[in-house]
Write a protein that holds these residues in place. Structure first.
Motif, PDB file in Angstrom:
ATOM      1  N   LEU A  54     140.969  21.257  67.344  1.00 58.02           N
ATOM      2  CA  LEU A  54     141.361  20.194  68.155  1.00 58.02           C
ATOM      3  C   LEU A  54     142.788  19.556  68.009  1.00 58.02           C
ATOM      4  O   LEU A  54     143.170  19.485  69.183  1.00 58.02           O
ATOM      5  CB  LEU A  54     140.366  18.891  67.871  1.00 58.02           C
ATOM      6  N   ALA A  57     145.152  21.485  70.210  1.00 57.10           N
ATOM      7  CA  ALA A  57     144.953  21.433  71.861  1.00 57.10           C
ATOM      8  C   ALA A  57     145.632  19.996  72.088  1.00 57.10           C
ATOM      9  O   ALA A  57     145.557  19.915  73.285  1.00 57.10           O
ATOM     10  CB  ALA A  57     143.444  21.325  72.164  1.00 57.10           C
ATOM     11  N   LEU A  58     146.154  19.092  71.190  1.00 53.99           N
ATOM     12  CA  LEU A  58     146.519  17.899  71.237  1.00 53.99           C
ATOM     13  C   LEU A  58     147.988  18.008  71.653  1.00 53.99           C
ATOM     14  O   LEU A  58     148.906  18.678  71.066  1.00 53.99           O
ATOM     15  CB  LEU A  58     146.231  16.790  70.326  1.00 53.99           C
ATOM     16  N   ASP A  78     142.770  13.037  81.602  1.00 57.60           N
ATOM     17  CA  ASP A  78     143.402  13.106  80.103  1.00 57.60           C
ATOM     18  C   ASP A  78     142.757  12.125  79.472  1.00 57.60           C
ATOM     19  O   ASP A  78     142.309  10.992  79.795  1.00 57.60           O
ATOM     20  CB  ASP A  78     145.025  12.791  80.267  1.00 57.60           C
ATOM     21  N   LEU A 136     144.940  14.864  75.317  1.00 55.82           N
ATOM     22  CA  LEU A 136     144.046  15.948  75.416  1.00 55.82           C
ATOM     23  C   LEU A 136     143.639  16.175  76.986  1.00 55.82           C
ATOM     24  O   LEU A 136     142.880  15.352  77.375  1.00 55.82           O
ATOM     25  CB  LEU A 136     142.791  15.910  74.458  1.00 55.82           C
ATOM     26  N   SER A 140     142.585  21.921  78.807  1.00 52.98           N
ATOM     27  CA  SER A 140     142.919  22.501  77.441  1.00 52.98           C
ATOM     28  C   SER A 140     141.664  22.295  76.566  1.00 52.98           C
ATOM     29  O   SER A 140     141.278  23.074  75.714  1.00 52.98           O
ATOM     30  CB  SER A 140     144.098  21.437  76.897  1.00 52.98           C
ATOM     31  N   PHE A 141     140.943  21.241  76.801  1.00 53.37           N
ATOM     32  CA  PHE A 141     139.696  20.855  76.107  1.00 53.37           C
ATOM     33  C   PHE A 141     138.664  22.072  76.593  1.00 53.37           C
ATOM     34  O   PHE A 141     137.971  22.394  75.440  1.00 53.37           O
ATOM     35  CB  PHE A 141     139.168  19.448  76.363  1.00 53.37           C
TER      36      PHE A 141
END
Length: 484
Positions: A54, A57-58, A78, A136, A140-141
């Motif tokens: 995680l 991805a931030l 977002d 995030l 991307s998530f």
């Protein structure tokens, strides 16, 4: 040993154990990041590896005091994690809700629903002080959970929280949310109102970690019609399925009573006759499903419900699979590690004896007050599940009746050929003292009575006489539904 002490609860929950679950990889990662966010419920179920994934991805982003982070009414993609500083949240008042304003301190999450839905933001957020955030983006998530599907558990917790909030999510598809019936790490159950029938139903949300697994999604859709057609007194009735908020919801009958898991962990062992009855009726339900080619794959105390009139109901066919599609070589394996038979862990084809293994572990738990294998390290647990013989319950509980002890010993044999051939044989091995006739082959009669206002009394008397005549037979259930 104290009876009914809960430990390592997570390994009793339904999950994907990956394609190579016995691989002894080491868990390394950013423990500092885990400590920083450990107080946020949103991430409470993630492992260090998942937190690391995680974190990659931030995107760090800064906002100056007074700068707008998100605006009410806009469509956002977002989510923000407030890492340092304070933000003000404000929602305009309307005829149906009051004006809302508050200041939040780090750490907290902002705009989480953007990961699931494109609905407009319900509040504005701006920096109350200079703030540091971690952003995030939804795309991307989505990429993250394709590589690490377990991270999707964030969404399950998020949607579950919103369904419980006053003014939060109020409808799932056509069903109006009334309240909460229960929740766990992988599933939340809500009370909802059926729009056509006007009756209360149970709405179970499946874990996003399961739904985002592409194999599971295809399989769930394929098996859903079979599950909905199951009609047995010891299987909870499924009415419908809904898709919403990135997951699937199962709509089923609302039951009054307790989960077997809660009964076990009240700290006092169930009577031997009660244990036999639960095993009889659960095995009866399983045999009915097996006769239709369906393997439950997730038999455990939290999926067995005891109604107020002491009827056993088998719940949650959410990860059930047809026996012809059950091989999982080079695929992620789904199930609850504390109850999974060796063949399920190894990705081999499954059959009815696989469910019997899980029922045997459940029987052991009813007798001893804990499962035979439970480790904080899931790989160590799975290795024991595959290799170690189930302990003899009579060494721990000397007064355990022989038929129950032998039931556990045979159902939990590591080799399938050493188990009972089917649920019928397992049922017949149990002493039938103080236990009603098992419903190995269930029958159901549906009766409809149409009548006018002048015949209400006559119909009520006839129904009362029928109820009285059948009440002596514990294996017969009469359900009366009135409309109009």
């Amino acid at each position: 040993m104290l009876f009914g002490i809960r430990r390592n609860r997570k390994n009793k929950d339904t999950q994907s154990i990956g394609e190579d679950p016995l691989f002894d990889g080491s868990l390394t990662g950013s423990e500092d990041f885990r400590r920083d966010w450990s107080e946020l419920d949103l991430f409470a179920d993630l492992t260090i590896q998942e937190i690391d994934a995680l974190k990659e991805a931030l995107e760090p982003v800064k906002f100056s005091s007074g700068q707008v982070i998100m605006s009410e009414g806009e469509t956002g993609n977002d989510m923000f994690l407030l890492d340092r500083g304070q933000v003000r949240i404000e929602a305009r008042g309307t005829e149906s809700k009051e004006h809302f304003s508050t200041v939040l301190h780090a750490p907290t999450a902002l705009g989480e629903m953007a990961l699931i839905t494109s609905e407009p933001r319900t509040a504005s957020v701006w920096a109350h002080t200079d703030v540091d955030c971690l952003r995030l983006n939804r795309s991307s998530f989505d990429k993250l959970i394709k590589k690490n599907v377990a991270v999707a558990r964030i969404l399950t917790r998020l949607v579950g929280d919103r369904l419980q909030e006053i003014g939060g999510i109020q409808k799932v598809g056509k069903y109006q949310i009334i309240g909460v019936l229960g929740k766990g790490n992988v599933a939340h159950v809500f009370e909802a109102l059926h729009p056509e029938l006007g009756q209360s139903v149970a709405l179970k949300m499946l874990s996003h970690a399961l739904v985002y697994d592409p194999q599971f999604g295809v399989q769930f859709d394929r098996e859903a019609q079979i599950v909905a057609a199951l009609d047995h007194p010891n299987i909870v009735r499924v009415f419908d399925f809904e898709r919403a908020y990135g997951t699937r919801f199962t709509v089923m009958e609302r039951l009054e009573g307790e989960q077997l898991e809660d009964l076990i962990y009240k700290g006092q062992r169930l009577s031997w006759s009660r244990i036999r009855r639960i095993l009889f009726e659960t095995a009866s339900a399983l045999q009915y499903a097996h006769d239709r080619g369906l393997i439950h794959r997730d038999v455990k105390p939290s999926n067995i419900f005891i109604t107020r009139n002491e009827q056993t109901k088998l719940l949650d066919f959410g990860i059930s699979i047809h026996k012809d599609n059950s091989e999982a070589k080079n695929k992620a394996r789904l199930g609850s590690p504390c109850y999974m038979p060796p063949e399920q862990i190894l990705g081999e084809p499954l059959d009815g004896r696989s469910d019997l293994y899980a029922l045997g572990i459940t029987a052991y738990e009813m007798v001893v007050g804990e499962v035979p294998f439970n480790e904080s390290d899931i790989r160590a647990l799975l290795r024991r599940q595959v290799r170690e013989k189930t302990p003899d319950v009579r060494e721990l509980v000397p007064d355990c009746p022989q038929d129950i002890a032998e039931f556990i010993q045979l159902t939990t044999a590591k080799r399938r050929d050493d188990r009972f051939p089917d649920c019928v044989a397992a049922i017949q091995s149990l002493s039938q003292r103080n236990v009603s006739e098992p419903l190995i082959r269930a029958h159901r009669v549906k009766l409809s009575i149409d009548y006018g206002d002048g015949s209400v009394g006559a119909v009520d008397r006839a129904i009362a006489q029928l109820e009285a005549s059948l009440s002596a037979h514990q294996s017969i259930t009469l359900k009366v539904t009135r409309r109009g």
